[in-house]
Design a protein around this motif. Structure first.
Motif, PDB file in Angstrom:
ATOM      1  N   ILE B 182       0.815  -1.206   0.000  1.00  0.00           N
ATOM      2  CA  ILE B 182       0.000   0.000   0.000  1.00  0.00           C
ATOM      3  C   ILE B 182       0.857   1.267   0.000  1.00  0.00           C
ATOM      4  N   SER B 183       2.156   1.107  -0.264  1.00  0.00           N
ATOM      5  CA  SER B 183       3.032   2.283  -0.227  1.00  0.00           C
ATOM      6  C   SER B 183       3.287   2.837  -1.618  1.00  0.00           C
ATOM      7  N   GLN B 184       3.839   4.053  -1.645  1.00  0.00           N
ATOM      8  CA  GLN B 184       4.203   4.704  -2.902  1.00  0.00           C
ATOM      9  C   GLN B 184       5.450   4.053  -3.488  1.00  0.00           C
ATOM     10  N   PRO B 185       5.542   4.009  -4.839  1.00  0.00           N
ATOM     11  CA  PRO B 185       6.702   3.386  -5.484  1.00  0.00           C
ATOM     12  C   PRO B 185       8.042   3.971  -5.033  1.00  0.00           C
ATOM     13  N   GLU B 186       8.108   5.290  -4.815  1.00  0.00           N
ATOM     14  CA  GLU B 186       9.402   5.889  -4.444  1.00  0.00           C
ATOM     15  C   GLU B 186       9.853   5.374  -3.079  1.00  0.00           C
ATOM     16  N   GLN B 187       8.882   5.276  -2.182  1.00  0.00           N
ATOM     17  CA  GLN B 187       9.222   4.787  -0.844  1.00  0.00           C
ATOM     18  C   GLN B 187       9.696   3.332  -0.923  1.00  0.00           C
ATOM     19  N   LEU B 188       8.982   2.578  -1.770  1.00  0.00           N
ATOM     20  CA  LEU B 188       9.308   1.166  -1.926  1.00  0.00           C
ATOM     21  C   LEU B 188      10.743   0.967  -2.355  1.00  0.00           C
ATOM     22  N   GLN B 189      11.142   1.749  -3.332  1.00  0.00           N
ATOM     23  CA  GLN B 189      12.488   1.601  -3.877  1.00  0.00           C
ATOM     24  C   GLN B 189      13.522   1.797  -2.780  1.00  0.00           C
ATOM     25  N   GLU B 190      13.293   2.828  -1.983  1.00  0.00           N
ATOM     26  CA  GLU B 190      14.191   3.096  -0.862  1.00  0.00           C
ATOM     27  C   GLU B 190      14.272   1.887   0.069  1.00  0.00           C
ATOM     28  N   TYR B 191      13.088   1.367   0.385  1.00  0.00           N
ATOM     29  CA  TYR B 191      13.041   0.282   1.349  1.00  0.00           C
ATOM     30  C   TYR B 191      13.731  -0.963   0.796  1.00  0.00           C
ATOM     31  N   ILE B 192      13.470  -1.225  -0.486  1.00  0.00           N
ATOM     32  CA  ILE B 192      14.065  -2.428  -1.065  1.00  0.00           C
ATOM     33  C   ILE B 192      15.583  -2.310  -1.145  1.00  0.00           C
ATOM     34  N   MET B 193      16.057  -1.103  -1.491  1.00  0.00           N
ATOM     35  CA  MET B 193      17.499  -0.880  -1.481  1.00  0.00           C
ATOM     36  C   MET B 193      18.067  -1.161  -0.086  1.00  0.00           C
ATOM     37  N   TRP B 194      17.321  -0.746   0.909  1.00  0.00           N
ATOM     38  CA  TRP B 194      17.758  -0.951   2.293  1.00  0.00           C
ATOM     39  C   TRP B 194      17.883  -2.440   2.609  1.00  0.00           C
ATOM     40  N   THR B 195      16.929  -3.255   2.080  1.00  0.00           N
ATOM     41  CA  THR B 195      16.957  -4.681   2.428  1.00  0.00           C
ATOM     42  C   THR B 195      18.172  -5.405   1.860  1.00  0.00           C
ATOM     43  N   PHE B 196      18.806  -4.830   0.826  1.00  0.00           N
ATOM     44  CA  PHE B 196      20.006  -5.477   0.300  1.00  0.00           C
ATOM     45  C   PHE B 196      21.171  -5.378   1.283  1.00  0.00           C
ATOM     46  N   GLY B 197      21.120  -4.391   2.110  1.00  0.00           N
ATOM     47  CA  GLY B 197      22.187  -4.214   3.079  1.00  0.00           C
ATOM     48  C   GLY B 197      23.353  -3.465   2.480  1.00  0.00           C
ATOM     49  N   SER B 198      23.836  -2.493   3.209  1.00  0.00           N
ATOM     50  CA  SER B 198      24.975  -1.719   2.725  1.00  0.00           C
ATOM     51  C   SER B 198      25.684  -1.092   3.901  1.00  0.00           C
ATOM     52  N   LEU B 199      26.992  -1.156   3.858  1.00  0.00           N
ATOM     53  CA  LEU B 199      27.758  -0.510   4.922  1.00  0.00           C
ATOM     54  C   LEU B 199      28.052   0.929   4.554  1.00  0.00           C
ATOM     55  N   GLY B 200      27.756   1.288   3.293  1.00  0.00           N
ATOM     56  CA  GLY B 200      28.171   2.588   2.793  1.00  0.00           C
ATOM     57  C   GLY B 200      27.177   3.699   3.039  1.00  0.00           C
ATOM     58  N   GLY B 201      25.999   3.381   3.553  1.00  0.00           N
ATOM     59  CA  GLY B 201      24.970   4.403   3.696  1.00  0.00           C
ATOM     60  C   GLY B 201      25.088   5.248   4.947  1.00  0.00           C
ATOM     61  N   VAL B 202      26.134   5.010   5.713  1.00  0.00           N
ATOM     62  CA  VAL B 202      26.242   5.715   6.987  1.00  0.00           C
ATOM     63  C   VAL B 202      27.175   6.919   6.846  1.00  0.00           C
ATOM     64  N   THR B 203      26.613   8.106   6.973  1.00  0.00           N
ATOM     65  CA  THR B 203      27.448   9.305   6.887  1.00  0.00           C
ATOM     66  C   THR B 203      28.059   9.589   8.252  1.00  0.00           C
ATOM     67  N   GLN B 204      28.913  10.605   8.267  1.00  0.00           N
ATOM     68  CA  GLN B 204      29.625  10.892   9.512  1.00  0.00           C
ATOM     69  C   GLN B 204      28.692  11.184  10.690  1.00  0.00           C
ATOM     70  N   TYR B 205      27.613  11.940  10.410  1.00  0.00           N
ATOM     71  CA  TYR B 205      26.686  12.264  11.498  1.00  0.00           C
ATOM     72  C   TYR B 205      26.088  10.996  12.094  1.00  0.00           C
ATOM     73  N   HIS B 206      25.582  10.153  11.156  1.00  0.00           N
ATOM     74  CA  HIS B 206      24.933   8.941  11.637  1.00  0.00           C
ATOM     75  C   HIS B 206      25.923   7.996  12.303  1.00  0.00           C
ATOM     76  N   LEU B 207      27.146   8.053  11.802  1.00  0.00           N
ATOM     77  CA  LEU B 207      28.174   7.194  12.356  1.00  0.00           C
ATOM     78  C   LEU B 207      28.332   7.444  13.849  1.00  0.00           C
ATOM     79  N   PHE B 208      28.221   8.719  14.213  1.00  0.00           N
ATOM     80  CA  PHE B 208      28.344   9.079  15.617  1.00  0.00           C
ATOM     81  C   PHE B 208      27.252   8.402  16.440  1.00  0.00           C
ATOM     82  N   ALA B 209      26.012   8.524  15.942  1.00  0.00           N
ATOM     83  CA  ALA B 209      24.885   7.909  16.663  1.00  0.00           C
ATOM     84  C   ALA B 209      25.046   6.390  16.724  1.00  0.00           C
TER      85      ALA B 209
END
Lengths: 343, 350
Positions: B182-209
């Motif tokens: 029931i979600s929008q296609p753009e949101q879906l794409q983001e979510y599916i990309m997330w499910t592949f797993g990636s170590l590269g999506g963490v920027t410096q700010y998030h790295l701190f958290a």
């Protein structure tokens, strides 16, 4: 025992299970005392409630009513940590911690005393070494738990309980998985420990012979009957032992202190005499084979058990005025059966 | 005793050296070829003639390598704690559905937040956004974990518990699927990309958290090492040695949920590290003592995660494969090995 303060004392204790609606009472009105330096064996057939009593006394399960006092404090008022410094357990459940060494398991006994990281202080190490010396486990320390035999593993678990340095040690059927020599060794060790360290040791067991020989006190449990306590010999003399364990076909022999399997016996006119040891075992063989000795005026078999010049056992039988020399109990049994049927 | 300790010390030192080497290698290799000397200059002196290279190393490769370290430590230590808590060699964050729970938390932020709540939007929110994802993912993990704990109290069979865990994971994933539908296609794409797993999506700010939460979770795990050791003898023995079972369970649950939740939130569901690393470490060091095991699993976890990341870069090519694929390739055989080696899983906990 009068004037002595018990380490563990129960008053009006009822044990059993309580679910939402139903209350299953297993035993009531238990007034038990456990004194320092005593080895107490809890005996009873399967299903008599031994485990429930042990679990209740150890605080693993709540009592239905009544009170358990440990070192003059109600068990329910003790925090887990406090309880762990007064009472330690050896359980029946098999451990599945293959990768721990015996030394590491024994050191775990110091858990109630160590700091947040569990590092042993000098005093802790001293207690651990003491426990190792008492149980003779120094040869096992470097080995992993899954490399130990059942008997060795049980000794390590006992060493762990000793290292916990408590006034009371409870063992739930510690001899269950062991072979006979290990059983005897463990019971001997427990007897020695109770005496030497002045700890109160309570164990549940099915080993009646061993319990009779080692226990200072027996607690006899029977379903639906009040728990009987006392010195083993008193319990034999007043018949408690027999009433607790006599079943169809199994009889407790108050003279020998052992159990005999009752057989449909046939009477034979036998006169047996001679070397004491040979006579004893010959009698046992007769008992097993259902040969009941009946002393009469005219014995059909006159047996004299003795040793010949070389020291070998022989049985001289006088039968129908003939003297026959037999060299084993097997030959004797065969001879008696054969000649009895002839007639 | 000393021979064993020496051997363990030697092994740990060797693993440490290897980890440092792989960390360096991870920074040097990537889809853009940068000479080793330049990378060295950038890391040590923070300067380079080529500003693009400076950006790549400082903003992408170093954070990614640090993320790999955090994920390797966090996932394997949470797997170790779960195996001890459940006394089950097949327990692990992805196997018992804990990762799926974290995924539900992430989905609730990404998919339910409306069109503006995509991962990029969250990233633009900076620190507060990352805390939100971490919080929801950790809550999702905790939800599934408490459910499994409840069931584990009734089920004594290891394999049955595992099947229940897989089923709960499946239920969680199907809830996510309905959400996706029931979600929008753009949101879906983001979510599916997330499910592949990636170590590269963490920027410096998030790295701190992420680093803060992972270190906190590891801290709790290390503090619990004494309780975890007592739990090795079973709950009855642990209780008889003065351990408060409910408090210990709560601590382990908090640590596991934070570790799995935060890492899954940022790196996606990374499978098999959590179950495989504790087994590898135990058989390598031949010990179950958590005071040694927790630091050691951190080391081996980091080592394997860095290795997986290097493999995922496909050195020498310009393409990258998802990290989840690599960890599964390496981790699944370990799980098969564990099952085959212990003929009777009901009784073999090692």
């Amino acid at each position: 025992m009068k004037g002595l303060q018990p380490v563990l004392e129960t008053t009006g204790l009822s044990i059993g299970y309580r679910s939402k609606k139903v209350e299953k009472v297993i035993a009531t009105q238990l007034d038990l005392n456990l004194y320092a330096g005593q080895l107490v064996c809890l005996l009873g057939a399967n299903g008599s409630g031994k485990s429930t009593l042990m679990r209740t006394l150890a605080g693993l399960q709540p009592a239905l009513s009544g009170e358990v006092m440990l070192d003059n404090q109600p068990l329910t008022a003790l925090k887990p940590q406090g309880l762990a410094t007064k009472l330690s357990l050896v359980l029946t459940e098999r451990l599945e911690t293959g990768n721990l060494t015996a030394a590491e398991v024994i050191a775990l006994g110091r858990t109630p005393y160590t700091g947040w990281l569990g590092k042993l202080s000098e005093k802790d190490q001293e207690k651990v070494n003491e426990a190792i010396a008492f149980t003779g486990t120094d040869q096992l320390l470097d080995r992993h738990m899954n490399q130990l035999s059942d008997g060795e593993r049980q000794k390590v678990m006992l060493a762990r309980a000793l290292a916990q340095d408590t006034g009371v040690i409870m063992l739930d059927e510690p001899t269950a998985h062991l072979d006979l020599p290990s059983r005897i060794e463990l019971m001997k060790l427990l007897h020695y420990l109770a005496d030497e360290t002045q700890k109160a040791i309570l164990l549940s067991t099915h080993e009646l012979d061993l319990a009779l020989q080692t226990a200072d006190q027996l607690w006899l449990m029977e379903p639906g009957k009040p728990l009987v306590t006392g010195v083993p010999e008193d319990l034999i003399l007043n018949g408690s032992f027999e009433s607790a364990f006599n079943k169809n076909g199994i009889l407790f022999d108050a003279l020998s202190g052992g159990f005999v399997i009752e057989r449909q016996a046939q009477s034979y006119l036998i006169d047996l005499s001679g070397n004491e040891k040979q006579v004893l075992w010959t009698k046992k063989a007769f008992q097993r084979q259902g040969i009941r000795i009946e002393k009469g005026e005219r014995a059909r078999f006159k047996i004299n058990a003795l040793k010949d010049q070389l020291g070998a056992n022989i049985w001289e039988v006088i039968f129908e005025n003939r003297l026959i020399k037999l060299h084993s109990i097997a030959e004797l049994l065969h001879f008696i059966k054969l000649n009895n049927e002839k007639k | 005793m000393t021979a064993r300790a020496n051997r363990q010390g030697l092994l740990l030192t060797g693993l440490g050296i290897l980890t440092v080497a792989l960390f360096a290698l991870d920074i040097m290799l990537g889809s853009v070829a940068i000479p080793f000397k330049e990378v060295f200059n950038i890391v040590v002196f923070q300067k380079s003639e080529n500003t693009a290279w400076l950006f790549i190393v400082e903003k992408i490769r170093i954070p990614k390598a640090i993320t790999a370290v955090l994920a390797g430590c966090g996932l394997s230590v949470s797997g170790l704690q779960m195996q001890t808590l459940f006394r089950n060699p097949l327990a692990g964050p992805s196997e018992l559905g804990i990762t799926a729970g974290a995924g539900l938390g992430v989905a609730s932020v990404m998919l339910a937040g409306g069109s503006s709540a995509g991962m990029y939007a969250i990233r633009e929110l900076g620190i507060s956004g990352s805390w939100l994802v971490i919080l929801m993912a950790s809550l999702g993990s905790a939800l599934v974990l408490s459910l499994i704990l409840l069931i584990a109290g009734r089920v004594k069979d290891n394999v049955v518990l595992l099947i229940v865990g897989v089923m709960i994971g499946t239920i969680t994933l199907s809830v996510i699927s309905i959400w996706q539908y029931i979600s929008q296609p753009e949101q879906l794409q983001e979510y599916i990309m997330w499910t592949f797993g990636s170590l590269g999506g963490v920027t410096q700010y998030h790295l701190f958290a992420l680093a803060a939460v992972v270190l906190f979770g590891l801290g709790i795990a290390f503090i619990s090492s004494k309780s975890l050791n007592a739990l090795l003898l079973g709950e009855n023995y642990a209780r008889s040695m003065g351990l408060s079972i409910s408090r210990t369970r709560l601590l382990i649950m908090i640590s596991t949920s934070l570790l799995t939740g935060s890492i899954t939130a940022f790196c996606g569901p990374i499978g098999f590290i959590g179950i495989a690393i504790p087994h590898l470490t135990r058989s390598l060091l031949k010990t179950s003592n958590h005071r040694i095991l927790i630091p050691a699993t951190c080391l081996t976890g980091t080592l394997l995660m860095l290795f997986c990341d290097i493999v995922a870069q496909l050195p020498g090519t310009e393409s990258v494969i998802p990290i989840n694929v690599v960890t599964s390739f390496l981790g699944a055989p370990v799980v098969i090995w564990v099952i085959l080696r212990s003929n009777n899983l009901r009784s073999s906990f090692s």
